[in-house]
Design a protein around this motif. Structure first.
Motif, mmCIF file in Angstrom:
data_model
loop_
_atom_site.group_PDB
_atom_site.id
_atom_site.type_symbol
_atom_site.label_atom_id
_atom_site.label_comp_id
_atom_site.label_asym_id
_atom_site.label_seq_id
_atom_site.Cartn_x
_atom_site.Cartn_y
_atom_site.Cartn_z
ATOM 1 N N GLU A 180 1.309 -1.346 -0.174
ATOM 2 C CA GLU A 180 0.035 -0.040 0.344
ATOM 3 C C GLU A 180 0.671 1.565 -0.084
ATOM 4 N N ILE A 181 0.380 2.116 -0.885
ATOM 5 C CA ILE A 181 1.684 3.394 -0.881
ATOM 6 C C ILE A 181 1.276 4.541 0.821
ATOM 7 N N LEU A 182 2.325 4.784 0.569
ATOM 8 C CA LEU A 182 2.515 5.214 2.248
ATOM 9 C C LEU A 182 1.779 6.550 1.783
ATOM 10 N N GLU A 183 1.618 7.359 2.885
ATOM 11 C CA GLU A 183 0.385 8.770 3.371
ATOM 12 C C GLU A 183 1.677 9.328 3.068
ATOM 13 N N GLY A 184 1.406 10.215 1.809
ATOM 14 C CA GLY A 184 1.962 11.354 1.981
ATOM 15 C C GLY A 184 2.663 11.099 0.101
ATOM 16 N N PHE A 185 2.830 9.909 -0.075
ATOM 17 C CA PHE A 185 3.580 9.085 -1.061
ATOM 18 C C PHE A 185 5.064 8.516 -0.238
ATOM 19 N N TRP A 186 5.469 9.333 0.552
ATOM 20 C CA TRP A 186 7.146 9.297 1.011
ATOM 21 C C TRP A 186 7.568 10.337 1.863
ATOM 22 N N HIS A 187 8.085 9.769 3.060
ATOM 23 C CA HIS A 187 8.783 10.430 3.436
ATOM 24 C C HIS A 187 10.504 11.156 3.903
ATOM 25 N N ASN A 188 10.021 12.631 4.258
ATOM 26 C CA ASN A 188 10.935 12.900 4.564
ATOM 27 C C ASN A 188 12.504 13.176 5.437
ATOM 28 N N TYR A 189 13.724 13.367 5.171
ATOM 29 C CA TYR A 189 14.774 13.339 6.433
ATOM 30 C C TYR A 189 15.426 13.978 6.295
ATOM 31 N N PRO A 190 15.306 15.171 6.940
ATOM 32 C CA PRO A 190 16.219 15.582 7.463
ATOM 33 C C PRO A 190 18.251 15.502 7.705
ATOM 34 N N GLU A 191 18.238 14.593 8.251
ATOM 35 C CA GLU A 191 19.578 13.757 8.626
ATOM 36 C C GLU A 191 19.934 13.341 6.761
ATOM 37 N N LYS A 192 20.319 13.786 5.818
ATOM 38 C CA LYS A 192 20.916 13.916 4.268
ATOM 39 C C LYS A 192 21.811 13.133 4.261
ATOM 40 N N ALA A 193 22.782 13.339 5.327
ATOM 41 C CA ALA A 193 23.998 12.777 4.818
ATOM 42 C C ALA A 193 24.278 11.011 4.973
ATOM 43 N N ALA A 194 23.110 10.720 6.039
ATOM 44 C CA ALA A 194 22.402 9.498 6.153
ATOM 45 C C ALA A 194 21.313 8.490 5.804
ATOM 46 N N ALA A 195 20.660 9.746 5.378
ATOM 47 C CA ALA A 195 19.155 8.873 4.448
ATOM 48 C C ALA A 195 18.763 9.355 3.598
ATOM 49 N N GLY A 196 19.306 11.100 3.151
ATOM 50 C CA GLY A 196 18.585 11.783 2.458
ATOM 51 C C GLY A 196 18.602 11.731 0.784
ATOM 52 N N LEU A 197 19.463 10.751 -0.044
ATOM 53 C CA LEU A 197 19.303 10.863 -1.349
ATOM 54 C C LEU A 197 18.495 10.566 -2.335
ATOM 55 N N TRP A 198 18.107 10.964 -3.599
ATOM 56 C CA TRP A 198 17.161 10.743 -4.201
ATOM 57 C C TRP A 198 18.043 10.301 -5.262
ATOM 58 N N THR A 199 17.782 9.011 -5.677
ATOM 59 C CA THR A 199 19.009 8.516 -7.169
ATOM 60 C C THR A 199 17.719 6.975 -7.861
ATOM 61 N N THR A 200 19.220 6.821 -8.793
ATOM 62 C CA THR A 200 18.567 5.851 -9.878
ATOM 63 C C THR A 200 19.858 4.377 -9.769
ATOM 64 N N PRO A 201 19.497 3.589 -9.607
ATOM 65 C CA PRO A 201 21.135 2.599 -10.169
ATOM 66 C C PRO A 201 21.730 3.219 -10.868
ATOM 67 N N THR A 202 21.065 3.624 -11.881
ATOM 68 C CA THR A 202 22.134 4.200 -12.970
ATOM 69 C C THR A 202 23.185 4.942 -12.546
ATOM 70 N N GLU A 203 22.417 6.015 -11.755
ATOM 71 C CA GLU A 203 22.965 6.952 -11.142
ATOM 72 C C GLU A 203 24.555 6.386 -10.074
ATOM 73 N N LEU A 204 23.305 5.452 -9.562
ATOM 74 C CA LEU A 204 24.338 4.718 -8.540
ATOM 75 C C LEU A 204 25.974 3.932 -9.109
ATOM 76 N N ALA A 205 25.836 3.010 -10.195
ATOM 77 C CA ALA A 205 26.615 3.244 -11.169
ATOM 78 C C ALA A 205 27.878 3.190 -11.754
ATOM 79 N N LYS A 206 27.870 5.475 -11.602
ATOM 80 C CA LYS A 206 28.777 6.541 -12.363
ATOM 81 C C LYS A 206 29.776 6.524 -10.587
ATOM 82 N N TYR A 207 28.992 6.620 -9.305
ATOM 83 C CA TYR A 207 29.920 6.421 -8.623
ATOM 84 C C TYR A 207 30.412 4.846 -8.149
ATOM 85 N N CYS A 208 30.134 3.836 -8.411
ATOM 86 C CA CYS A 208 31.076 2.851 -8.250
ATOM 87 C C CYS A 208 32.203 2.992 -9.163
ATOM 88 N N ILE A 209 31.461 3.588 -10.526
ATOM 89 C CA ILE A 209 32.476 3.013 -12.177
ATOM 90 C C ILE A 209 33.639 4.426 -11.485
#
Length: 412
Positions: A275-304
């Motif tokens: 079931e979809i979360l109320e408000g569609f997602w939660h927000n995280y002021p703890e950006k370094a710990a949990a705040g990144l929005w990204t894609t697998p293709t983008e994270l592939a660039k980090y790995c490479i």
């Protein structure tokens, strides 16, 4: 006008499917398969039809499942994957639904919350500032903090908190992880989170720094504040300008809450019942710990990027000696950001990610140029990810994940 009845019938059929998610996913897979079957790599077909259960009966033929079947089993509406081979993106693909409210399908551009995979990417900020001489990994972090400081106590009187300790989860800092905030919740500042004025306890030292490994999202929240103090920039701005864009990660952001320009490509989050979360997602002021929005293709660039520097590239984001430190075990099989694992003499760097309604995994070889990243928009994504990683590992012969052979009567 002759086509109007057909259009109306199709519209009703799609509406019916939207109301019944368990029927929608197989239908979408059928359409995607028809559209892509002539141009997709054989890898993709083999892997998405070769998922393996965690336990296999010993002495019996291996039973495989399709990705569509297991997405339905685990109540995972959407999934995205990227595979890196020999230092290049081999393939990437999205499956299922990003947002059941709008009918938006997952594609390779769909953004997911990375959860704790935010941490190894964020760690690059500290390492870059070390490279520039603005930070030292081994001094008291309170030297860099002005607005807020790590509270002194009996533990810090004996040993100080360092950036090396924070990056490797050995600083003795509390607060394992963060639940996030609903759209209707007050959104605390970083200092309020550090002081315990949000929905988690105050971040402090409750174990002797350097006395052992213990996972701490709180520690990463401390160094987020260090980066802001030293650079004079909001953490998300520093990450965008100095880390993400130089890595070519233009479809990624640490903005929290996520900015409007990103939302049209952002996946919603789903609970254990699908079931979809109320408000569609939660927000995280703890950006370094949990705040990144990204894609697998983008994270592939980090790995490479890390693999290339590890291989001797001199003009990368970091110098090779800093990447060497990053990939050197500190304690608890952890480097400066990623978790580390030795598999038959082959070094892996990796990290999982879990936010409310998102479950992800990144695994990369330090020296072979191979990697796989899987992101899901569901709380029950872990089982599905494991089965998919078994399939990836079996197809490429990577040895990163395999089912356990058990006596037939014990197999699930």
């Amino acid at each position: 006008m002759a086509f109007a009845p057909w259009a109306k019938t199709i519209s009703h059929f799609l509406t019916y499917l939207m109301m019944r998610q368990h029927l929608l996913l197989p239908f979408l897979f059928l359409l995607l398969g028809m559209a892509c079957q002539k141009k997709e790599l054989p890898d993709i077909h083999a892997i998405e039809n070769g998922l393996l259960l965690d336990q296999q009966p010993e002495g019996s033929p291996v039973q495989t499942f399709s990705l569509a079947e297991r997405m339905e089993h685990y109540q995972v509406p959407g999934l995205s994957i990227a595979v890196v081979e020999k230092g290049k993106l081999k393939w990437a693909k999205g499956y299922g639904i990003a947002h059941t409210g709008t009918g938006q399908a997952v594609d390779t551009e769909t953004l997911f919350q990375a959860g704790s995979i935010s941490k190894p990417v964020a760690a690059l900020a500290v390492l870059k500032l070390v490279q520039e001489g603005l930070l030292d990994l081994d001094v008291d972090v309170n030297q860099y903090l002005k607005e807020w400081q790590v509270p002194e106590n009996a533990f810090t009187a004996k040993e100080k908190v360092t950036l090396r300790g924070l990056l490797s989860h050995t600083a003795g800092v509390n607060v394992h992880g963060f639940p996030g905030y609903k759209q209707t919740d007050p959104f605390p500042s970083l200092v309020e989170v550090l002081n315990g004025s949000g929905n988690t306890p105050p971040i402090e030292v409750d174990k002797l720094p350097g006395s052992g490994w213990r996972y701490s999202g709180g520690g990463y929240t401390i160094f987020e504040k260090v980066v802001e103090e030293v650079t004079g920039r909001a953490f998300e701005r520093y990450m965008e300008e100095e880390i993400l864009l130089p890595l070519g990660m233009r479809n990624s952001s640490y903005e929290q809450p996520i900015g409007g320009r990103w939302q049209k490509n952002s996946s919603a989050a789903y609970d254990r019942q699908g079931e979809i979360l109320e408000g569609f997602w939660h927000n995280y002021p703890e950006k370094a710990a949990a705040g990144l929005w990204t894609t697998p293709t983008e994270l592939a660039k980090y790995c490479i990027a890390i693999q290339e520097i590890r291989g001797g590239k001199e003009d990368g984001l970091l110098r090779p000696e800093l990447v060497e430190q990053m990939l050197t075990e500190q304690d608890g099989s952890w480097g400066l950001g990623p978790a580390l694992e030795q598999r038959e003499g082959r070094l892996l760097f990796k990290h999982g990610g879990k936010n409310a309604g998102f479950t992800n995994q990144l695994i990369a070889f330090a020296d072979e140029g191979n990697a796989v990243i899987v992101m899901t928009n569901a709380d029950r994504g872990n089982g599905l990810i494991r089965e998919l990683l078994h399939a990836v590992s079996a197809y490429y012969g990577w040895g990163i994940s395999s089912p356990k052979l058990v006596a037939p009567e014990s197999a699930d």
